[in-house]
Design a protein around this motif. Structure first.
Motif, PDB file in Angstrom:
ATOM      1  N   ALA A  26       2.493  12.372  -1.191  1.00  0.00           N
ATOM      2  CA  ALA A  26       2.568  13.816  -0.885  1.00  0.00           C
ATOM      3  C   ALA A  26       1.965  14.649  -2.008  1.00  0.00           C
ATOM      4  N   GLY A  27       1.024  15.529  -1.641  1.00  0.00           N
ATOM      5  CA  GLY A  27       0.353  16.396  -2.598  1.00  0.00           C
ATOM      6  C   GLY A  27      -0.708  15.712  -3.423  1.00  0.00           C
ATOM      7  N   ARG A  28      -0.808  14.382  -3.316  1.00  0.00           N
ATOM      8  CA  ARG A  28      -1.751  13.612  -4.157  1.00  0.00           C
ATOM      9  C   ARG A  28      -2.583  12.637  -3.328  1.00  0.00           C
ATOM     10  N   ALA A  29      -2.625  12.839  -2.028  1.00  0.00           N
ATOM     11  CA  ALA A  29      -3.355  11.897  -1.174  1.00  0.00           C
ATOM     12  C   ALA A  29      -4.843  11.882  -1.518  1.00  0.00           C
ATOM     13  N   ASN A  30      -5.393  10.682  -1.622  1.00  0.00           N
ATOM     14  CA  ASN A  30      -6.858  10.572  -1.749  1.00  0.00           C
ATOM     15  C   ASN A  30      -7.490  10.041  -0.459  1.00  0.00           C
ATOM     16  N   ILE A  31      -6.639   9.691   0.514  1.00  0.00           N
ATOM     17  CA  ILE A  31      -7.084   9.288   1.853  1.00  0.00           C
ATOM     18  C   ILE A  31      -6.243  10.048   2.870  1.00  0.00           C
ATOM     19  N   VAL A  32      -6.896  10.625   3.865  1.00  0.00           N
ATOM     20  CA  VAL A  32      -6.201  11.313   4.953  1.00  0.00           C
ATOM     21  C   VAL A  32      -6.586  10.645   6.267  1.00  0.00           C
ATOM     22  N   ILE A  33      -5.581  10.272   7.052  1.00  0.00           N
ATOM     23  CA  ILE A  33      -5.810   9.629   8.349  1.00  0.00           C
ATOM     24  C   ILE A  33      -5.486  10.619   9.459  1.00  0.00           C
ATOM     25  N   TRP A  34      -6.519  10.961  10.244  1.00  0.00           N
ATOM     26  CA  TRP A  34      -6.347  11.889  11.360  1.00  0.00           C
ATOM     27  C   TRP A  34      -5.592  11.217  12.505  1.00  0.00           C
ATOM     28  N   PRO A  35      -4.874  11.963  13.328  1.00  0.00           N
ATOM     29  CA  PRO A  35      -4.149  11.350  14.446  1.00  0.00           C
ATOM     30  C   PRO A  35      -5.044  10.955  15.617  1.00  0.00           C
ATOM     31  N   ASP A  36      -6.231  11.578  15.734  1.00  0.00           N
ATOM     32  CA  ASP A  36      -7.169  11.212  16.805  1.00  0.00           C
ATOM     33  C   ASP A  36      -8.548  11.755  16.464  1.00  0.00           C
ATOM     34  N   LEU A  37      -9.511  11.432  17.323  1.00  0.00           N
ATOM     35  CA  LEU A  37     -10.899  11.787  17.037  1.00  0.00           C
ATOM     36  C   LEU A  37     -11.170  13.277  17.186  1.00  0.00           C
ATOM     37  N   LEU A  89       0.823  -1.209   0.000  1.00  0.00           N
ATOM     38  CA  LEU A  89       0.000   0.000   0.000  1.00  0.00           C
ATOM     39  C   LEU A  89       0.857   1.259   0.000  1.00  0.00           C
ATOM     40  N   ALA A  90       0.360   2.294  -0.680  1.00  0.00           N
ATOM     41  CA  ALA A  90       1.038   3.601  -0.681  1.00  0.00           C
ATOM     42  C   ALA A  90       0.545   4.398   0.518  1.00  0.00           C
ATOM     43  N   ILE A  91       1.215   4.236   1.650  1.00  0.00           N
ATOM     44  CA  ILE A  91       0.920   4.973   2.876  1.00  0.00           C
ATOM     45  C   ILE A  91       2.172   5.760   3.236  1.00  0.00           C
ATOM     46  N   ASP A  92       2.034   7.072   3.478  1.00  0.00           N
ATOM     47  CA  ASP A  92       3.224   7.897   3.699  1.00  0.00           C
ATOM     48  C   ASP A  92       2.920   9.005   4.697  1.00  0.00           C
ATOM     49  N   GLY A  93       3.969   9.642   5.202  1.00  0.00           N
ATOM     50  CA  GLY A  93       3.861  10.722   6.160  1.00  0.00           C
ATOM     51  C   GLY A  93       5.181  10.862   6.906  1.00  0.00           C
ATOM     52  N   GLU A  94       5.247  11.530   8.053  1.00  0.00           N
ATOM     53  CA  GLU A  94       4.120  12.300   8.544  1.00  0.00           C
ATOM     54  C   GLU A  94       4.037  13.608   7.761  1.00  0.00           C
ATOM     55  N   PHE A  95       2.809  14.002   7.403  1.00  0.00           N
ATOM     56  CA  PHE A  95       2.581  15.213   6.628  1.00  0.00           C
ATOM     57  C   PHE A  95       1.598  16.135   7.354  1.00  0.00           C
ATOM     58  N   GLN A  96       1.788  17.443   7.172  1.00  0.00           N
ATOM     59  CA  GLN A  96       0.703  18.364   7.494  1.00  0.00           C
ATOM     60  C   GLN A  96      -0.368  18.225   6.420  1.00  0.00           C
ATOM     61  N   PHE A  97      -1.576  18.626   6.765  1.00  0.00           N
ATOM     62  CA  PHE A  97      -2.708  18.396   5.870  1.00  0.00           C
ATOM     63  C   PHE A  97      -2.482  19.001   4.487  1.00  0.00           C
ATOM     64  N   ASP A  98      -1.940  20.236   4.437  1.00  0.00           N
ATOM     65  CA  ASP A  98      -1.750  20.875   3.133  1.00  0.00           C
ATOM     66  C   ASP A  98      -0.690  20.158   2.304  1.00  0.00           C
ATOM     67  N   ALA A  99       0.345  19.637   2.959  1.00  0.00           N
ATOM     68  CA  ALA A  99       1.374  18.895   2.236  1.00  0.00           C
ATOM     69  C   ALA A  99       0.842  17.570   1.700  1.00  0.00           C
ATOM     70  N   ALA A 100      -0.206  17.056   2.329  1.00  0.00           N
ATOM     71  CA  ALA A 100      -0.805  15.799   1.882  1.00  0.00           C
ATOM     72  C   ALA A 100      -1.638  15.970   0.618  1.00  0.00           C
ATOM     73  N   ILE A 101      -2.340  17.111   0.508  1.00  0.00           N
ATOM     74  CA  ILE A 101      -3.326  17.229  -0.576  1.00  0.00           C
ATOM     75  C   ILE A 101      -2.973  18.258  -1.641  1.00  0.00           C
ATOM     76  N   SER A 102      -2.006  19.115  -1.406  1.00  0.00           N
ATOM     77  CA  SER A 102      -1.674  20.179  -2.353  1.00  0.00           C
ATOM     78  C   SER A 102      -0.316  19.913  -3.020  1.00  0.00           C
ATOM     79  N   PRO A 103      -0.284  19.715  -4.329  1.00  0.00           N
ATOM     80  CA  PRO A 103       0.997  19.485  -5.008  1.00  0.00           C
ATOM     81  C   PRO A 103       1.974  20.647  -4.822  1.00  0.00           C
ATOM     82  N   ALA A 104       1.470  21.884  -4.819  1.00  0.00           N
ATOM     83  CA  ALA A 104       2.347  23.050  -4.681  1.00  0.00           C
ATOM     84  C   ALA A 104       3.006  23.079  -3.305  1.00  0.00           C
ATOM     85  N   VAL A 105       2.230  22.791  -2.269  1.00  0.00           N
ATOM     86  CA  VAL A 105       2.790  22.770  -0.913  1.00  0.00           C
ATOM     87  C   VAL A 105       3.744  21.591  -0.754  1.00  0.00           C
ATOM     88  N   ALA A 106       3.352  20.431  -1.279  1.00  0.00           N
ATOM     89  CA  ALA A 106       4.210  19.254  -1.171  1.00  0.00           C
ATOM     90  C   ALA A 106       5.565  19.488  -1.835  1.00  0.00           C
TER      91      ALA A 106
END
Length: 333
Positions: free
Chosen positions: A265-276, A237-254
């Motif tokens: 990085a910058g192309r995540a289609n799934i984001v996993i939060w650290p807690d509830l 599986l392509a699981i990566d991090g640790e990233f801030q939210f913007d680095a996960a979903i924004s190609p420019a920030v990544a």
């Protein structure tokens, strides 16, 4: 065509058997009837047969749309028990299972465990705790997974992500403060859920307030450890991090923050939060300020698809979650 349109199309092409242990509940029966009548599922109503038939007649429903399973019918129940106790690694034996199956929730899950149904759908008359307990006892957890969690699907107007306006997020509903192992389980389960439901190639980002060591602290350490566990357990599986939210979903920030190769990085289609805390607030922000539609939560981690819907959900939302659950089940078969 929107995401729900695609999911409804998939459901109609391959209707699955959905067991409803809260069969006489007015909202649940209406949702089961409409999704069955429209050809998205085969609704299986589980409970007291005469009460189910009477309720269907009073509400003007065609009985032929439903399959009705009377839990007092000994022949079929004995057949289910025989098939269930023959399964490997079952917890309950014959006598204990017989007692449990007086409850339609457990009866429906036994049907599902022996492949007489594809989904168990509940949550109005039963609490979330009831559904989770029955699911763990009867259905069991997937191999290597020890955590039940949830994932939601956000459709965010104006968002230009790797999957258009769609982003999967989790856990926003079940796991309060997951440790590193639980967080790894959530990420792995989320990848499998998204693959089954949407045919995406999962790109899963583990997020927190740090990108690749830009911050320090035990909250970040947990995410880093979770990532290591997930990669070791599922290197496919392509699981990566640790990233801030913007680095996960924004190609420019990544591009600025992630100075190494990453499929995620910058192309995540799934984001996993650290807690509830983060998950709940994050989803509310996406809904309130991003004007997003959020579908779910979808329970994950079980051997088969178990759904716990919101007690206050309108029939339209229940129908959507029924169809999503059926498509998830079809994707796993």
């Amino acid at each position: 065509m929107g995401v729900l349109d695609e999911i409804y199309k998939k459901a109609k092409a391959n209707p699955r058997k959905v067991a409803f242990p809260e069969a006489t509940n007015e909202k649940m029966m209406q949702a089961a009837y409409e999704t069955g009548k429209e050809g998205y599922i085969i609704p299986v109503l589980v409970g007291n047969g005469s009460e189910i038939r009477e309720a269907a007649r009073e509400r003007g429903y065609e009985e032929s749309v439903f399959e009705i399973v009377d839990i007092s019918e000994e022949g079929y129940k004995n057949k289910l028990i025989e098939k269930y106790v023959a399964l490997p690694q079952t917890i309950l034996k014959e006598k204990a299972l017989n007692r449990r199956m007086q409850n339609p929730l457990y009866y429906a899950m036994v049907m599902q465990a022996v492949e007489e149904a594809d989904v168990t759908f509940a949550g109005i008359d039963n609490t979330t705790g009831d559904v989770l307990l029955a699911g763990q006892m009867i259905i069991g957890l997937k191999e290597g997974i020890s955590t039940v969690s949830s994932i939601g699907l956000c459709d965010i107007p104006g968002f230009e992500g790797s999957e258009g306006t769609l982003l999967a997020v989790g856990d926003s509903a079940v796991c309060t403060n997951p440790d590193a192992k639980q967080l790894a389980d959530i990420a792995i389960s989320a990848c499998d859920t998204v693959k089954a439901l949407l045919d995406w190639e999962p790109r899963c980002a583990m997020v927190c307030y740090s990108t690749l060591g830009s911050g320090q602290g035990e909250l970040i350490d947990k995410v880093v450890q979770a990532l290591e566990i997930a990669k070791e357990q599922r290197p496919d599986l392509a699981i990566d991090g640790e990233f801030q939210f913007d680095a996960a979903i924004s190609p420019a920030v990544a591009k600025k923050k992630v100075k190494r190769e990453s499929k995620v990085a910058g192309r995540a289609n799934i984001v996993i939060w650290p807690d509830l805390n983060v998950g709940n607030v994050g989803v509310k922000l996406i809904q309130q300020f991003g004007h997003a539609d959020a579908y779910g939560p979808m329970l994950q981690g079980f051997n088969k698809v178990v759904c716990d819907c919101s007690r206050g959900a309108p029939v339209s939302e229940i129908k959507g979650n029924i169809v999503i659950s059926a498509v998830r089940a079809a994707g796993r078969s």
